[in-house]
Design a protein around this motif. Structure first.
Motif, short mmCIF file in Angstrom:
data_model
loop_
_atom_site.label_atom_id
_atom_site.label_comp_id
_atom_site.label_asym_id
_atom_site.label_seq_id
_atom_site.Cartn_x
_atom_site.Cartn_y
_atom_site.Cartn_z
N VAL A 278 51.15 36.96 35.89
CA VAL A 278 52.67 37.15 35.68
C VAL A 278 53.21 35.79 34.96
N LEU A 279 52.96 34.86 35.63
CA LEU A 279 53.34 33.48 35.39
C LEU A 279 52.93 33.04 33.70
N ARG A 280 51.52 33.06 33.48
CA ARG A 280 51.05 32.64 32.23
C ARG A 280 51.82 33.05 31.21
N GLY A 281 52.35 32.10 30.28
CA GLY A 281 52.85 32.42 29.01
C GLY A 281 54.50 32.68 29.40
N GLU A 287 63.58 34.97 37.62
CA GLU A 287 63.31 36.45 37.49
C GLU A 287 61.68 36.54 37.17
N THR A 288 60.97 35.44 36.64
CA THR A 288 59.50 35.34 36.79
C THR A 288 58.91 35.21 37.85
N PHE A 289 59.74 34.37 38.72
CA PHE A 289 59.06 33.94 40.04
C PHE A 289 59.14 35.17 40.89
N ARG A 290 60.04 35.83 40.87
CA ARG A 290 60.19 37.10 41.71
C ARG A 290 59.20 38.22 41.46
N ALA A 291 58.77 38.41 40.07
CA ALA A 291 58.03 39.33 39.56
C ALA A 291 56.56 38.94 39.84
N ALA A 292 56.37 37.70 39.88
CA ALA A 292 55.09 37.13 40.33
C ALA A 292 54.86 37.33 41.88
N GLU A 311 57.96 40.39 53.02
CA GLU A 311 59.27 39.46 52.23
C GLU A 311 59.18 38.27 52.51
N LEU A 312 58.53 37.64 53.70
CA LEU A 312 58.87 36.18 53.83
C LEU A 312 57.69 35.68 52.99
N ALA A 313 56.48 36.18 52.67
CA ALA A 313 55.47 35.49 51.77
C ALA A 313 56.21 35.64 50.36
N LYS A 314 56.88 36.65 50.05
CA LYS A 314 57.61 36.61 48.55
C LYS A 314 58.28 35.43 48.58
N ARG A 315 59.42 35.40 49.42
CA ARG A 315 60.34 34.18 49.45
C ARG A 315 59.58 32.72 49.58
N THR A 316 58.62 32.73 50.18
CA THR A 316 57.85 31.48 50.28
C THR A 316 57.19 31.12 48.94
N LEU A 317 56.77 32.14 48.10
CA LEU A 317 56.18 31.82 46.96
C LEU A 317 57.01 31.51 45.73
N VAL A 318 58.29 32.22 45.93
CA VAL A 318 59.40 32.04 45.13
C VAL A 318 59.83 30.33 45.23
N ARG A 319 60.19 30.09 46.32
CA ARG A 319 60.55 28.79 46.63
C ARG A 319 59.54 27.72 46.17
N GLU A 322 59.76 27.46 42.45
CA GLU A 322 61.11 26.79 42.11
C GLU A 322 60.80 25.36 42.37
N THR A 323 60.17 24.77 43.38
CA THR A 323 60.29 23.60 43.65
C THR A 323 59.18 22.95 42.70
N VAL A 324 57.95 23.30 42.37
CA VAL A 324 57.04 22.91 41.39
C VAL A 324 57.85 22.61 39.91
N ALA A 325 58.44 23.80 39.55
CA ALA A 325 59.40 23.78 38.14
C ALA A 325 60.20 22.89 38.17
#
Length: 329
Positions: A278-281, A287-292, A311-319, A322-325
């Motif tokens: 999902v993330l590549r390209g 929106e991209t992060f939530r889809a990922a 839900e916790l894992a999804k929020r952890t990944l989105v955060r 966001e931090t990396v970006a």
């Protein structure tokens, strides 16, 4: 703890031969998990082969990878300056993985081989544990499930793999170098661990007597950003409820390359291949992060005690994304 014989060879070949010849003989390195399991009566080797004097310690930098001896401690690897420059999420995972005292004892090879943190596996008075007693059942499925897995599970086992540093390692396609009596071989870490399936007691591809000698950690391209985020019940010395290790190679606001690993959710260190696709390209936007995150948790199998982890894992990944970006300081 039952009595056992103790030997300390000085050559890898001696150690390998000693363990290979006897199914009741085990290797001993830092011992931060193994000795606890022996005291609790979960493990009962008749002989321990101490490998701490073997020449398997050290860190070597190459053009494309860092080569880490299996007996290098977590603290020694975390202190390597190249990790701060090119493998920041590996360093973060190491520092969040244990107290300073344990990091000075625990080895990289031992960390990758640590046993499940399942309370039922670690209590020999519990009869139903397929990991400890194959075919006996899984007490965790009907028991207290909060610290268990939701990805890679089966009806035979939901035990969680608790290593922190294995998460960025699998995201990086790290390679485990192995030595046995049949000679050396190398296995990508993404192929090293085995999900429980119908054989929870077989956790990885190592044969009895084989020894991890080195871990090869590919370097991220210069300019790649990475971060490891660990969510847990308390700040100090606790295992992850969920965690994420992310590396992004950005060109402007476009994600050219992505590597994603998840912890606290898998029976093995979890590579989130779907999230990477999902993330590549794509644009580095929410929106991209939530889809990922949705892709990363697709297929999760929950029980009442683990349902919150989706839900916790999804929020952890989105955060983490966001931090990396750069969305968070």
């Amino acid at each position: 703890m039952r009595p056992f014989e103790y030997v300390r060879p000085v050559e890898p070949e001696q150690a390998i031969a000693a363990v290979t010849a006897d199914p009741k003989t085990s290797f001993l390195a830092g011992g931060t998990t193994q000795l606890d399991l022996m005291k609790d009566g979960v493990l009962d080797p008749e002989r321990l082969v101490d490998i701490t004097r073997l020449p398997l310690k050290g860190i070597m930098h190459a053009d494309t990878a860092v080569h880490v001896g299996a007996l290098t401690t977590m603290e020694e690897l975390a202190a390597d300056p190249l990790l701060r420059e090119r493998l920041l999420f590996v360093r973060e995972a190491l520092l969040l993985g244990a107290s300073t005292q344990l990091r000075n004892m625990a080895t990289i090879g031992g960390n990758l081989l640590q046993r499940a943190r399942c309370r039922y596996f670690r209590d020999p008075t519990v009869g139903a544990c397929n990991k400890r007693n194959p075919g006996s059942g899984c007490a965790a499925i009907a028991g207290i499930q909060r610290m268990h897995a939701i990805l890679g599970t089966s009806d035979q086992c939901i035990a969680l793999h608790a290593s922190d540093v294995a998460i960025p390692f699998v995201a990086l396609d790290a390679i485990v170098h192995i030595q046995g009596q049949g000679g050396p071989r190398s296995v990508p870490l993404t192929q090293f661990y085995l999900p429980p399936g119908t054989s929870p007691h077989i956790e990885n591809v190592l044969e009895h007597g084989e020894l991890i000698t080195e871990v090869e950690i590919p370097l991220l391209p210069e300019g790649t950003r990475s971060h490891y985020l660990k969510v847990r019940d308390r700040v100090s010395y606790e295992f992850a409820l969920t965690s994420a290790g992310v590396a992004l190679q950005l060109e402007g606001n476009t994600i050219r390359e992505a590597r994603v690993g998840l912890g606290g959710v898998g029976t093995i260190p979890w590579r989130a291949w779907g999230a990477e696709e999902v993330l590549r390209g794509a644009e580095a936007v929410e929106e991209t992060f939530r889809a990922a995150a949705e892709a990363a948790l697709e297929g999760a199998q929950t029980l009442p005690g683990t349902a919150f982890k989706v839900e916790l894992a999804k929020r952890t990944l989105v955060r983490t994304l966001e931090t990396v970006a750069g969305a968070h300081s």
